[in-house]
Design an enzyme around this catalytic site. Structure first.
Site, PDB file in Angstrom:
ATOM      1  N   GLY A   1       0.831  -1.197   0.000  1.00 47.75           N
ATOM      2  CA  GLY A   1       0.000   0.000   0.000  1.00 47.75           C
ATOM      3  C   GLY A   1       0.864   1.245   0.000  1.00 47.75           C
ATOM      4  O   GLY A   1       2.030   1.214  -0.421  1.00 47.75           O
TER       5      GLY A   1
ATOM      6  N   ILE B   1       6.646  -2.416  11.239  1.00 43.65           N
ATOM      7  CA  ILE B   1       6.229  -1.043  11.552  1.00 43.65           C
ATOM      8  C   ILE B   1       4.710  -0.909  11.388  1.00 43.65           C
ATOM      9  O   ILE B   1       4.189   0.206  11.350  1.00 43.65           O
ATOM     10  CB  ILE B   1       6.952  -0.015  10.642  1.00 43.65           C
TER      11      ILE B   1
ATOM     12  N   ARG C   1       1.319  -3.292  12.688  1.00 44.34           N
ATOM     13  CA  ARG C   1       0.615  -3.530  13.945  1.00 44.34           C
ATOM     14  C   ARG C   1       1.202  -4.778  14.579  1.00 44.34           C
ATOM     15  O   ARG C   1       1.555  -5.735  13.901  1.00 44.34           O
ATOM     16  CB  ARG C   1      -0.898  -3.701  13.720  1.00 44.34           C
TER      17      ARG C   1
ATOM     18  N   GLU D   1       0.970  -4.471  23.087  1.00 40.76           N
ATOM     19  CA  GLU D   1       1.521  -3.143  23.388  1.00 40.76           C
ATOM     20  C   GLU D   1       0.726  -2.461  24.506  1.00 40.76           C
ATOM     21  O   GLU D   1      -0.501  -2.513  24.508  1.00 40.76           O
ATOM     22  CB  GLU D   1       1.428  -2.324  22.096  1.00 40.76           C
TER      23      GLU D   1
ATOM     24  N   HIS E   1       7.007   2.571  19.448  1.00 45.81           N
ATOM     25  CA  HIS E   1       5.971   2.995  18.499  1.00 45.81           C
ATOM     26  C   HIS E   1       6.205   4.451  18.069  1.00 45.81           C
ATOM     27  O   HIS E   1       5.373   5.334  18.253  1.00 45.81           O
ATOM     28  CB  HIS E   1       4.573   2.852  19.107  1.00 45.81           C
TER      29      HIS E   1
END
Length: 322
Positions: free
Chosen positions: A161, A240, A242, A271, A289
């Site tokens: 994407g 990078i 989820r 997380e 993050h």
């Protein structure tokens, strides 16, 4: 949309000053001061008390939260971030609540973090930094901390994407990497890249494997033991996207047993909990993050949130519906 007075909007986290100032000029704002995710009670109250809410990562607006409402007062969840797997969009829609996000603003910043992790993991930068800080560095020598030279290597992208393409462009044009990718549908791109139909086949032929797919039920544990088993022993894994896209314990095993050479992670399955096993290994680079953590990027994201809210309350087409 007819209303008396400005819409009442909850911003669920502290935001850059410019975003807050503009928000105050547009709406009746409440700015939640906590940096922690909203509790179930807070989310239910938000749906009942506000016309619009800006949720973000960690605010789990699942079907359970909507269940006790027919049509809540809140009619729009304007998410801060491109990922929205913490929101049950179907449940929101069933209860008359629109959902938007902030694509575009996050693309380059997230791609930059991917490059940061690629270089840090391959060249053992985090391990080296810890060595210097420890006071144990004995000086340069020809075989000190030999890592993986990334220039000219084979890059694998899972999910081509916006962000995947931005990473691939940086790697191809900046480092001369040969790009391969796996995508759920055929994808034409404007730079040299080869689509591979099998995820394990992709994993087997590349030196660096980067995950850039959206989170959600369709991609939960997409990357598991089979992918790590297919990777080459010198290869590095980068996430990078989820955290729950990766079966985290399978990654731990692959690193501990030497199935793969290293990993660079900006996200984690549970997380902010990071397994002690990951924290104990020197061949893992761990970031908190940081994907979009730059002032101008977070400001742009906040402005997109406000654009979505303003359009909704003015009865105009939503710039970024999901």
């Amino acid at each position: 949309m007819a209303r008396s007075g400005p819409p009442r909007v909850l911003l669920s986290r502290p935001l850059p000053d410019a975003v807050v100032a503009r928000a105050h000029s547009l709406f009746d704002i409440e700015l939640r001061k906590s940096t922690l995710p909203m509790s179930e009670a807070e989310m239910r109250s938000a749906l009942a008390l506000y016309d619009g809410v800006m949720p973000t990562l960690g605010d789990q607006f699942g079907a359970k939260i909507f269940a006790e409402f027919g049509r809540p007062r809140c009619r729009i969840l304007a998410n801060f971030g491109v990922g929205y797997n913490h929101i049950d969009v179907q449940a929101a829609t069933d209860h008359g609540v629109k959902v938007t996000n902030t694509p575009g603003a996050v693309t380059d910043a997230t791609a930059d973090i991917a490059l940061t992790l690629i270089l840090m993991s391959a060249r053992r930068a985090a391990e080296g930094e810890r060595l210097v800080r420890s006071g144990q560095w004995a000086g340069w020598h020809p075989t000190q901390m030999l890592g993986l030279h990334v220039t000219g290597r084979k890059l694998g992208i899972v999910g081509m994407g916006r962000i995947g393409q931005a990473i691939a462009r940086r790697c191809h044009f900046g480092f001369g990497m040969e790009v391969f990718f796996h995508n759920r549908s055929p994808k034409a791109v404007d730079f040299p890249a080869t689509q591979v139909s099998s995820l394990t086949e992709l994993a087997a032929q590349v030196d660096i494997l980067v995950v850039a797919v959206p989170g959600g039920a369709e991609t939960h544990h997409l990357i598991g033991a089979d992918v790590f088993a297919a990777m080459q022993p010198h290869a590095h894994f980068i996430n990078i996207a989820r955290g729950d896209i990766v079966e985290e314990m399978a990654l731990v095993t692959a690193l501990q047993t030497g199935q793969i050479g290293g990993a660079g992670l900006d996200v984690y399955e549970h997380e902010p909990h990071v397994p002690q096993a990951l924290r104990d290994m020197d061949n893992v680079t761990l970031l908190p993050h940081l994907g979009t953590a730059a002032l101008n990027v977070r400001t742009d994201m906040g402005m997109l949130v406000l654009d979505n809210l303003a359009a909704f309350f003015d009865g105009k087409p939503l710039p970024n519906p999901v």
